[in-house]
Write a protein that holds these residues in place. Structure first.
Motif, PDB file in Angstrom:
ATOM      1  N   MET A   6      39.658  17.348  45.809  1.00 27.17           N
ATOM      2  CA  MET A   6      40.764  16.959  46.686  1.00 27.17           C
ATOM      3  C   MET A   6      40.309  16.424  48.049  1.00 27.17           C
ATOM      4  N   HIS A  15      45.081   8.753  51.578  1.00 26.59           N
ATOM      5  CA  HIS A  15      45.562   8.367  50.256  1.00 26.59           C
ATOM      6  C   HIS A  15      46.981   7.813  50.317  1.00 26.59           C
ATOM      7  N   TYR A  39      47.370  14.421  42.730  1.00 27.44           N
ATOM      8  CA  TYR A  39      46.331  14.100  43.706  1.00 27.44           C
ATOM      9  C   TYR A  39      47.023  13.662  44.998  1.00 27.44           C
ATOM     10  N   ARG A  73      38.952   7.063  46.900  1.00 33.46           N
ATOM     11  CA  ARG A  73      39.163   8.505  46.945  1.00 33.46           C
ATOM     12  C   ARG A  73      37.945   9.236  47.522  1.00 33.46           C
ATOM     13  N   THR A 248      47.345  21.175  44.569  1.00 31.82           N
ATOM     14  CA  THR A 248      46.893  20.746  45.885  1.00 31.82           C
ATOM     15  C   THR A 248      46.769  21.930  46.841  1.00 31.82           C
TER      16      THR A 248
END
Length: 253
Positions: A6, A15, A39, A73, A248
């Motif tokens: 993460m 993101h 995500y 990412r 998350t």
């Protein structure tokens, strides 16, 4: 930070810039091949998404790799970190700090300029904002600043402008629901005291409601047009369909 899968909360903000810049509005809050909601799925109101779009566009102009779709990412380039930190500082200077200074400048108490300056400095040095906005990395200063501007305008008697700014704050972060009761009851009490018959009171309430609903409708308009759906947004803002915890946030340690 820098720890897969993460990569920390900084990655969440980055993101969101990536997906809002590259994907159509209909996919911002919806699971799709290019938007895995597990995500760092976008889970703040539309005004945050539009701010992320603006920051994503600026990032892309400076360096496309900072927000490259599906390829950026976990990117942790010093230049991009500096850019994003500076955007928080800029938001402070543009919205939050002026609101704090004006709030205490116009306050009836304390009365001395020295005491007002001390009160303003205490607010600006509040550890929560410093640690979260500038350390943990958030843009809470924007929603808090808009809310505080609304409070300042309420005190000056500009109820419609105050309602608009509070609505913007609420549409930036849903945590502003905490401030909904005081805004609601203050405005209701003001209407009751300023107007002396039922008809004028109802008219005043309708006008305030029109400001709130009109502002909200304008912000949410892009999500009202198919294939986008406002239900996608609502389900991300509140843990009704996705459960109270996502991977998350909830991890076995």
């Amino acid at each position: 930070m820098n720890k897969p899968p993460m990569f920390g909360d900084f990655e969440a903000q980055r993101h969101w810039m990536e997906i809002t810049y590259h994907l159509p509005v209909a996919e911002w809050y919806r699971q799709s091949p290019n938007n895995n909601l597990q995500y760092w799925g976008l889970d703040y109101p539309p005004l945050t998404a539009f701010h992320s779009l603006l920051m994503g566009a600026l990032s892309h102009q400076l360096s496309p790799r900072w927000v490259a779709l599906n390829e950026s990412r976990g990117i942790a380039i010093t230049e991009h970190k500096l850019f994003m930190r500076n955007t928080v500082v800029f938001a402070d200077l543009l919205i939050f700090i002026p609101a704090v200074l004006l709030f205490w400048h116009r306050a009836q108490r304390p009365t001395s300029l020295r005491d007002k300056a001390v009160a303003a400095v205490v607010c600006l040095l509040y550890p929560g904002l410093i640690l979260i906005d500038h350390g943990h990395f958030q843009y809470n200063c924007i929603s808090l600043g808009l809310c505080l501007w609304g409070i300042v305008l309420l005190r000056e008697g500009y109820c419609h402008w105050a309602s608009l700014l509070y609505t913007l704050a609420l549409n930036y972060k849903q945590m502003e629901l905490y401030h909904a009761p005081p805004f609601f009851f203050y405005l209701l009490g003001r209407v009751w005291l300023q107007h002396h018959n039922t008809r004028s009171r109802i008219t005043a309430v309708v006008k305030l409601g029109a400001v709130v609903l009109g502002t909200t409708a304008f912000i949410w308009l892009p999500f009202m047009v198919p294939p986008a759906s406002p239900l996608d947004v609502v389900q991300r803002l509140f843990p009704l369909a996705r459960g109270l915890y996502e991977y998350t946030w909830y991890k076995p340690w």
